[in-house]
Design a protein around this motif. Structure first.
Motif, PDB file in Angstrom:
ATOM      1  N   VAL A   3       0.954  -1.315  -0.061  1.00  0.00           N
ATOM      2  CA  VAL A   3       0.013   0.023   0.000  1.00  0.00           C
ATOM      3  C   VAL A   3       0.875   1.061  -0.052  1.00  0.00           C
ATOM      4  CG1 VAL A   3      -1.770   1.237   1.345  1.00  0.00           C
ATOM      5  CG2 VAL A   3      -2.002  -1.141   0.951  1.00  0.00           C
ATOM      6  N   PRO A   4       1.914   1.310   1.042  1.00  0.00           N
ATOM      7  CA  PRO A   4       2.661   2.568   0.736  1.00  0.00           C
ATOM      8  C   PRO A   4       3.511   2.720  -0.508  1.00  0.00           C
ATOM      9  CG  PRO A   4       2.620   1.629   2.827  1.00  0.00           C
ATOM     10  CD  PRO A   4       1.860   0.538   2.130  1.00  0.00           C
ATOM     11  N   ALA A   5       3.839   1.574  -1.233  1.00  0.00           N
ATOM     12  CA  ALA A   5       4.734   1.494  -2.296  1.00  0.00           C
ATOM     13  C   ALA A   5       3.618   2.075  -3.508  1.00  0.00           C
ATOM     14  CB  ALA A   5       5.054   0.454  -2.562  1.00  0.00           C
ATOM     15  N   LEU A   6       2.256   1.800  -3.517  1.00  0.00           N
ATOM     16  CA  LEU A   6       1.449   2.083  -4.302  1.00  0.00           C
ATOM     17  C   LEU A   6       1.170   3.751  -4.317  1.00  0.00           C
ATOM     18  CD1 LEU A   6      -1.108  -0.711  -4.411  1.00  0.00           C
ATOM     19  CD2 LEU A   6       0.483  -0.028  -6.457  1.00  0.00           C
ATOM     20  N   MET A   7       1.192   4.210  -2.979  1.00  0.00           N
ATOM     21  CA  MET A   7       1.249   5.746  -2.599  1.00  0.00           C
ATOM     22  C   MET A   7       2.153   6.398  -3.272  1.00  0.00           C
ATOM     23  SD  MET A   7      -0.687   5.029   1.086  1.00  0.00           S
ATOM     24  CE  MET A   7      -0.739   6.803   1.675  1.00  0.00           C
ATOM     25  N   ILE A   8       3.430   5.876  -3.179  1.00  0.00           N
ATOM     26  CA  ILE A   8       4.703   6.576  -3.423  1.00  0.00           C
ATOM     27  C   ILE A   8       4.609   6.737  -4.910  1.00  0.00           C
ATOM     28  CG2 ILE A   8       7.172   6.267  -3.705  1.00  0.00           C
ATOM     29  CD1 ILE A   8       7.193   5.136  -0.904  1.00  0.00           C
TER      30      ILE A   8
ATOM     31  N   VAL B  72       4.948  10.263  -7.118  1.00  0.00           N
ATOM     32  CA  VAL B  72       5.828  10.271  -8.108  1.00  0.00           C
ATOM     33  C   VAL B  72       5.299  10.607  -9.247  1.00  0.00           C
ATOM     34  CG1 VAL B  72       7.532   9.065  -9.531  1.00  0.00           C
ATOM     35  CG2 VAL B  72       7.674   8.690  -6.941  1.00  0.00           C
ATOM     36  N   CYS B  73       4.097   9.942  -9.650  1.00  0.00           N
ATOM     37  CA  CYS B  73       3.382  10.289 -10.910  1.00  0.00           C
ATOM     38  C   CYS B  73       2.883  11.990 -10.827  1.00  0.00           C
ATOM     39  CB  CYS B  73       2.293   9.419 -11.090  1.00  0.00           C
ATOM     40  SG  CYS B  73       2.677   8.107 -11.770  1.00  0.00           S
ATOM     41  N   ALA B  74       2.243  12.149  -9.586  1.00  0.00           N
ATOM     42  CA  ALA B  74       1.930  13.814  -9.294  1.00  0.00           C
ATOM     43  C   ALA B  74       3.067  14.430  -9.574  1.00  0.00           C
ATOM     44  CB  ALA B  74       1.181  13.875  -7.886  1.00  0.00           C
ATOM     45  N   ILE B  75       4.259  14.154  -8.915  1.00  0.00           N
ATOM     46  CA  ILE B  75       5.416  15.005  -9.140  1.00  0.00           C
ATOM     47  C   ILE B  75       5.708  15.353 -10.477  1.00  0.00           C
ATOM     48  CG2 ILE B  75       7.948  15.198  -8.785  1.00  0.00           C
ATOM     49  CD1 ILE B  75       7.397  13.669  -5.984  1.00  0.00           C
ATOM     50  N   VAL B  76       5.775  14.145 -11.458  1.00  0.00           N
ATOM     51  CA  VAL B  76       6.040  14.464 -12.790  1.00  0.00           C
ATOM     52  C   VAL B  76       5.137  15.143 -13.711  1.00  0.00           C
ATOM     53  CG1 VAL B  76       6.101  12.866 -14.911  1.00  0.00           C
ATOM     54  CG2 VAL B  76       7.226  12.143 -13.059  1.00  0.00           C
ATOM     55  N   ALA B  77       3.830  14.975 -13.243  1.00  0.00           N
ATOM     56  CA  ALA B  77       2.908  15.862 -13.818  1.00  0.00           C
ATOM     57  C   ALA B  77       2.958  17.067 -13.680  1.00  0.00           C
ATOM     58  CB  ALA B  77       1.314  15.575 -13.508  1.00  0.00           C
ATOM     59  N   SER B  78       3.328  17.701 -12.415  1.00  0.00           N
ATOM     60  CA  SER B  78       3.544  19.120 -11.942  1.00  0.00           C
ATOM     61  C   SER B  78       4.668  19.549 -12.724  1.00  0.00           C
ATOM     62  CB  SER B  78       3.947  19.024 -10.359  1.00  0.00           C
ATOM     63  OG  SER B  78       4.146  20.381  -9.887  1.00  0.00           O
TER      64      SER B  78
ATOM     65  N   VAL C  46       7.728  15.160   1.596  1.00  0.00           N
ATOM     66  CA  VAL C  46       7.391  14.646   3.028  1.00  0.00           C
ATOM     67  C   VAL C  46       6.354  13.556   2.925  1.00  0.00           C
ATOM     68  CG1 VAL C  46       6.164  15.677   4.993  1.00  0.00           C
ATOM     69  CG2 VAL C  46       7.833  17.053   3.917  1.00  0.00           C
ATOM     70  N   PHE C  47       5.650  13.468   2.070  1.00  0.00           N
ATOM     71  CA  PHE C  47       4.623  12.495   1.790  1.00  0.00           C
ATOM     72  C   PHE C  47       5.311  11.089   1.623  1.00  0.00           C
ATOM     73  CE2 PHE C  47       1.700   9.750  -0.521  1.00  0.00           C
ATOM     74  CZ  PHE C  47       0.525   9.637   0.134  1.00  0.00           C
ATOM     75  N   ILE C  48       6.224  11.187   0.805  1.00  0.00           N
ATOM     76  CA  ILE C  48       7.144   9.967   0.383  1.00  0.00           C
ATOM     77  C   ILE C  48       7.901   9.590   1.639  1.00  0.00           C
ATOM     78  CG2 ILE C  48       8.998   9.111  -1.187  1.00  0.00           C
ATOM     79  CD1 ILE C  48       7.723  10.882  -3.304  1.00  0.00           C
ATOM     80  N   ALA C  49       8.502  10.674   2.125  1.00  0.00           N
ATOM     81  CA  ALA C  49       9.359  10.144   3.415  1.00  0.00           C
ATOM     82  C   ALA C  49       8.558   9.499   4.370  1.00  0.00           C
ATOM     83  CB  ALA C  49      10.247  11.657   3.899  1.00  0.00           C
ATOM     84  N   PHE C  50       7.373  10.178   4.719  1.00  0.00           N
ATOM     85  CA  PHE C  50       6.477   9.390   5.568  1.00  0.00           C
ATOM     86  C   PHE C  50       5.956   8.141   5.154  1.00  0.00           C
ATOM     87  CE2 PHE C  50       2.093   8.162   6.977  1.00  0.00           C
ATOM     88  CZ  PHE C  50       2.150   8.370   8.273  1.00  0.00           C
ATOM     89  N   CYS C  51       5.696   7.528   3.938  1.00  0.00           N
ATOM     90  CA  CYS C  51       5.507   6.446   3.654  1.00  0.00           C
ATOM     91  C   CYS C  51       6.890   5.414   3.490  1.00  0.00           C
ATOM     92  CB  CYS C  51       5.076   6.320   1.967  1.00  0.00           C
ATOM     93  SG  CYS C  51       3.631   7.159   1.828  1.00  0.00           S
ATOM     94  N   LEU C  52       7.794   5.802   3.392  1.00  0.00           N
ATOM     95  CA  LEU C  52       9.284   5.184   3.528  1.00  0.00           C
ATOM     96  C   LEU C  52       9.277   5.027   5.223  1.00  0.00           C
ATOM     97  CD1 LEU C  52      11.681   6.832   1.070  1.00  0.00           C
ATOM     98  CD2 LEU C  52      10.561   4.553   0.993  1.00  0.00           C
ATOM     99  N   ALA C  53       8.925   5.756   5.930  1.00  0.00           N
ATOM    100  CA  ALA C  53       9.314   5.687   7.232  1.00  0.00           C
ATOM    101  C   ALA C  53       8.241   4.622   7.858  1.00  0.00           C
ATOM    102  CB  ALA C  53       9.249   7.001   7.905  1.00  0.00           C
ATOM    103  N   PHE C  54       7.129   4.784   7.423  1.00  0.00           N
ATOM    104  CA  PHE C  54       6.113   3.771   7.671  1.00  0.00           C
ATOM    105  C   PHE C  54       6.266   2.322   7.527  1.00  0.00           C
ATOM    106  CE2 PHE C  54       2.312   1.349   6.796  1.00  0.00           C
ATOM    107  CZ  PHE C  54       1.613   1.414   8.002  1.00  0.00           C
TER     108      PHE C  54
END
Length: 153
Positions: free
Chosen positions: A8-13, A17-23, A129-137
């Motif tokens: 689940v966190p991997a899918l969220m990451i 990443v897709c949102a970062i690329v689009a931005s 920060v969102f990706i860092a939180f997912c990785l920490a989780f």
């Protein structure tokens, strides 16, 4: 069970990443139109709003404008843009910024490089920060499952 807490966190990451690329693509497209050096007088053909959400979530309204302009080569280009000024209505004339290579990627937003950089920076910081939180989780969950395995016979 542990795989679920990693999947689940991997899918969220991946979504982040897709949102970062689009931005970053949006930022690059707008900046290249501003830096393209070509401008034309465009006309607002239509303005409308769309809404999303409702029920248990807040309602979000987005303002859209449809513009048309003629390039220096005589080609008529029509494009749609979101979040334009609410004061622009049908029939208004606007300055359109575009590049010769891709006039269909034009923008009627006036150049505001600082604002664009701030928007992009804030989005990148949020997703970082969102990706860092997912990785920490994922690390915490992995540590917990490893510790639990040590106590099992």
């Amino acid at each position: 069970m542990e795989a679920l807490f990693h999947l689940v966190p991997a899918l969220m990451i991946a979504g982040a990443v897709c949102a970062i690329v689009a931005s970053l693509r949006r930022t690059r497209r707008i900046r290249s139109a501003w830096d393209g050096g070509l401008t034309a007088e465009g006309r607002c053909l239509r303005s409308y709003t769309t809404t999303s959400g409702g029920g248990e979530t807040s309602v979000r309204t987005t303002l859209h404008h449809v513009y048309e302009f003629t390039t220096r080569e005589g080609r008529t280009v029509r494009f749609e843009e979101r979040n334009g000024p609410a004061t622009t209505i049908e029939g208004d004339f606007v300055t359109v910024h575009y590049t010769a290579e891709h006039p269909e990627r034009a923008t009627a937003h006036p150049p505001a490089r600082g604002r664009l950089a701030a928007e992009s920076g804030c989005l990148l910081a949020f997703f970082g920060v969102f990706i860092a939180f997912c990785l920490a989780f994922m690390v915490v969950v992995h540590t917990m499952f490893s510790a639990a395995d040590d106590f099992l016979p």
